[in-house]
Design an enzyme around this catalytic site. Structure first.
Site, short mmCIF file in Angstrom:
data_model
loop_
_atom_site.label_atom_id
_atom_site.label_comp_id
_atom_site.label_asym_id
_atom_site.label_seq_id
_atom_site.Cartn_x
_atom_site.Cartn_y
_atom_site.Cartn_z
N ASP A 1 0.78 0.56 7.35
CA ASP A 1 0.17 -0.48 8.19
C ASP A 1 0.51 -0.17 9.65
O ASP A 1 -0.13 0.69 10.27
CB ASP A 1 0.73 -1.82 7.72
CG ASP A 1 0.00 -3.02 8.25
OD1 ASP A 1 -0.21 -3.10 9.47
OD2 ASP A 1 -0.38 -3.90 7.46
N ASP B 1 1.74 -6.90 -3.12
CA ASP B 1 1.97 -8.31 -3.44
C ASP B 1 1.56 -9.25 -2.33
O ASP B 1 1.33 -8.85 -1.19
CB ASP B 1 3.46 -8.53 -3.72
CG ASP B 1 4.29 -8.49 -2.43
OD1 ASP B 1 4.11 -7.53 -1.64
OD2 ASP B 1 5.08 -9.41 -2.20
C1 PRP Z 1 4.76 -2.78 2.69
C2 PRP Z 1 4.34 -1.39 2.24
C3 PRP Z 1 5.06 -0.50 3.21
C4 PRP Z 1 5.14 -1.34 4.46
C5 PRP Z 1 4.12 -0.86 5.44
O1 PRP Z 1 5.99 -3.09 2.15
O2 PRP Z 1 4.67 -1.15 0.90
O3 PRP Z 1 6.35 -0.14 2.76
O4 PRP Z 1 4.83 -2.69 4.10
O5 PRP Z 1 4.11 -1.66 6.59
P1 PRP Z 1 4.29 -1.06 8.04
O6 PRP Z 1 3.49 0.22 8.13
O7 PRP Z 1 3.73 -2.15 8.93
O8 PRP Z 1 5.74 -0.84 8.30
P2 PRP Z 1 6.55 -4.58 2.13
O9 PRP Z 1 7.42 -4.80 3.35
O10 PRP Z 1 5.42 -5.54 1.98
O11 PRP Z 1 7.50 -4.60 0.87
P3 PRP Z 1 7.12 -4.27 -0.65
O12 PRP Z 1 6.77 -2.80 -0.69
O13 PRP Z 1 8.36 -4.58 -1.42
O14 PRP Z 1 5.95 -5.13 -1.04
#
Ligand code: PRP
Length: 188
Positions: free
Chosen positions: A115, A171
């Site tokens: 993201d 999620d």
């Molecule tokens: C999500 C995804 C990445 C991160 C990306 O994890 O799995 O690890 O966000 O976001 P960024 O590029 O803005 O840093 P999340 O924090 O939702 O945790 P999860 O994987 O346990 O769902």
């Protein structure tokens, strides 16, 4: 196409948000198979370690490993992003580190979604500090318009926009990870 989450009691279904399917089970399987073969071609004779970022990458990592005809080992790490909301706040910390030694290894870092790029940037730095010989990034979804920091993505299932996606490991408040498809929660 919209679907209701499976295993939802009928009495509760009316209060459940609908989920618009972005990529169905068959599309995901076909794309992951392509990526697995591409990784095998690129890594040749190497025996890579596939590092999954918990929890969102869990399904993708396992399916990608099965689609890759190389001598693959698995490892996992988890990070914490501080701040509320659906994107990282900018402060990322290691919550659970690798179990194995990756010194001199070719690493395929498996993500569910990239993201802002802040999580990936932090993890890449960490993997390099642990002596990885090379790191390639594979993500099921790449939210290119949301980037706050430049990060390399070597293998992406699909590039998407800013929509908040769930399913296939991803999620909303810990729900929907076990959906076999990737979808977007519809506004009610
Ligand atoms: C999500 C995804 C990445 C991160 C990306 O994890 O799995 O690890 O966000 O976001 P960024 O590029 O803005 O840093 P999340 O924090 O939702 O945790 P999860 O994987 O346990 O769902």
């Amino acid at each position: 196409m919209t679907e209701s989450p499976p295993h939802t009691p009928a009495a509760v279904t009316t209060t459940e948000p609908a989920i618009r399917v972005l990529f169905n089970r068959e599309q995901i399987a076909a794309r992951v198979r392509e990526l697995g073969l591409q990784i095998a071609r690129d890594l040749g004779d190497h025996a890579p370690v596939f590092v999954g970022v918990l929890k969102g990458a869990c399904m993708f990592q396992c399916d990608l490993a099965r689609a890759t005809p190389l001598d693959v080992t698995l490892d996992f790490l988890a990070v914490s992003s501080y701040g509320a909301g659906t994107t990282s706040s900018g402060t990322v910390r290691m919550a659970s580190d690798l179990r194995g030694d990756i010194t001199g290894r070719q690493v395929v870092l498996c993500e569910g979604v990239v993201d802002s790029g802040l999580t990936l940037s932090f993890i890449l730095e960490h993997l390099r500090s642990r002596g990885a010989a090379g790191v390639r990034v594979a993500t099921l979804l790449d939210k290119v318009p949301c980037r706050k920091i430049q990060v390399p993505v070597d293998y992406a299932g699909w590039r998407i926009g800013a929509e908040f996606v769930v399913g296939y490991g991803m999620d909303a408040a810990e729900r929907y990870r076990n959906l076999p498809y990737v979808g977007v929660l519809e506004e009610s």
